[in-house]
Design a protein around this motif. Structure first.
Motif, short mmCIF file in Angstrom:
data_model
loop_
_atom_site.label_atom_id
_atom_site.label_comp_id
_atom_site.label_asym_id
_atom_site.label_seq_id
_atom_site.Cartn_x
_atom_site.Cartn_y
_atom_site.Cartn_z
N ALA A 3 0.82 -1.21 0.00
CA ALA A 3 0.00 0.00 0.00
C ALA A 3 0.85 1.26 0.00
O ALA A 3 0.55 2.24 -0.70
CB ALA A 3 -0.93 -0.02 1.21
N GLU A 4 1.92 1.27 0.81
CA GLU A 4 2.78 2.45 0.89
C GLU A 4 3.46 2.75 -0.45
O GLU A 4 3.55 3.91 -0.87
CB GLU A 4 3.84 2.26 1.98
CG GLU A 4 3.32 2.33 3.41
CD GLU A 4 2.55 1.08 3.83
OE1 GLU A 4 2.67 0.03 3.12
OE2 GLU A 4 1.83 1.14 4.84
N LEU A 29 -3.91 6.28 1.93
CA LEU A 29 -3.55 5.13 2.76
C LEU A 29 -4.66 4.77 3.73
O LEU A 29 -4.91 3.59 4.02
CB LEU A 29 -2.24 5.41 3.52
CG LEU A 29 -0.96 5.36 2.67
CD1 LEU A 29 0.23 5.83 3.49
CD2 LEU A 29 -0.72 3.94 2.15
N THR A 30 -5.35 5.79 4.25
CA THR A 30 -6.47 5.54 5.16
C THR A 30 -7.56 4.75 4.45
O THR A 30 -8.11 3.77 4.99
CB THR A 30 -7.05 6.86 5.69
OG1 THR A 30 -6.04 7.53 6.44
CG2 THR A 30 -8.25 6.61 6.60
N ASP A 31 -7.88 5.15 3.22
CA ASP A 31 -8.91 4.46 2.44
C ASP A 31 -8.52 3.02 2.14
O ASP A 31 -9.33 2.08 2.27
CB ASP A 31 -9.18 5.20 1.13
CG ASP A 31 -9.84 6.56 1.36
OD1 ASP A 31 -10.37 6.77 2.47
OD2 ASP A 31 -9.82 7.39 0.44
N ILE A 32 -7.24 2.83 1.75
CA ILE A 32 -6.78 1.49 1.39
C ILE A 32 -6.77 0.59 2.62
O ILE A 32 -7.25 -0.57 2.58
CB ILE A 32 -5.37 1.56 0.77
CG1 ILE A 32 -5.42 2.25 -0.59
CG2 ILE A 32 -4.77 0.16 0.63
CD1 ILE A 32 -4.05 2.51 -1.21
N LEU A 36 -8.71 -2.88 3.45
CA LEU A 36 -7.98 -4.10 3.80
C LEU A 36 -8.53 -4.73 5.07
O LEU A 36 -8.65 -5.96 5.18
CB LEU A 36 -6.49 -3.79 3.97
CG LEU A 36 -5.68 -3.48 2.70
CD1 LEU A 36 -4.28 -2.99 3.05
CD2 LEU A 36 -5.59 -4.73 1.81
N GLU A 37 -8.89 -3.87 6.04
CA GLU A 37 -9.46 -4.36 7.30
C GLU A 37 -10.82 -5.02 7.08
O GLU A 37 -11.24 -5.89 7.84
CB GLU A 37 -9.60 -3.21 8.29
CG GLU A 37 -8.26 -2.69 8.81
CD GLU A 37 -8.39 -1.45 9.66
OE1 GLU A 37 -9.56 -1.02 9.88
OE2 GLU A 37 -7.37 -0.89 10.09
#
Length: 215
Positions: A3-4, A29-32, A36-37
């Motif tokens: 992601a990063e 990154l928050t959205d991704i 993922l969670e």
């Protein structure tokens, strides 16, 4: 790609200032991470969001004119500042390498009387053809020129017959600093029977002959 890495690929294509880029990177990154969670796989998320170029283009279309202006200005500065820094360093280096004259009487490396004596001795040796002594007291680069043939060429360009030396004129000396090198430079006019010659002689810190110019 994680992601990063994906976020960084997007960010480097977005045309806005650094602060805005960090905000977009955090948002991305928050959205991704949220997806993922929730059980989605990164490959699926990236496929749905689009390539780094595609998502960056979407951000660029929504960036304000003011932010685009800041981006262009900052980009120009990133180019100009390194160039300016290089030019400043180059100017400092050129100044450092440029020969700078100093009063030899204030020198920590040379004694004025010793330099004057060395100059007269050098001229006397040249007039007497004592080239072995001249070479012995010269830097290696000078030795190839301190012989009868080369010195004959120098004298011949001025006159075929100088005659005997009559007298030494006034000696002018200075210390020359070039980078880390300290040199003693002196000029003296010498009268011969048929010609008057000005010598410019240069000596290194060990009082070895490092330069010879005759006019």
């Amino acid at each position: 790609m994680n992601a990063e890495q994906y976020a960084k690929e997007v960010i480097k294509r977005i045309k806005c200032d650094g602060k805005k880029k960090k905000e977009i990177e955090r948002q991305l990154l928050t959205d991704i991470n949220l997806r993922l969670e929730q059980g989605e796989k990164l490959e699926q998320i990236i496929a749905q969001m689009g390539t780094a170029s595609e998502i960056a283009q979407g951000f660029n279309e929504n960036i304000s004119a003011e932010d685009r202006k800041k981006y262009r200005r900052n980009k120009a500065l990133k180019i100009v500042i390194p160039i300016a820094a290089v030019l400043v360093l180059l100017a400092i280096f050129i100044y450092w390498m440029m020969p700078k004259g100093k009063d030899i009487e204030q020198s920590k490396y040379f004694d004025k009387d010793r330099v004057e004596a060395a100059m007269k001795e050098t001229i006397e040796q040249m007039d007497a053809g004592e080239f072995d002594s001249l070479q012995e007291n010269a830097i290696p680069q000078m030795k190839a020129f301190l012989n009868e043939e080369e010195m004959g060429k120098v004298k011949g360009q001025m006159s075929d017959d100088w005659g005997e030396r009559q007298q030494f004129g006034t000696v002018y000396t200075a210390e020359l600093v070039q980078g880390n090198k300290h040199l003693a430079v002196g000029e003296i006019t010498v009268s011969y029977e048929n010609i008057t010659v000005t010598y410019r002689l240069t000596y290194d810190e060990d009082m070895r002959l490092a330069g010879l110019y005759v006019r």
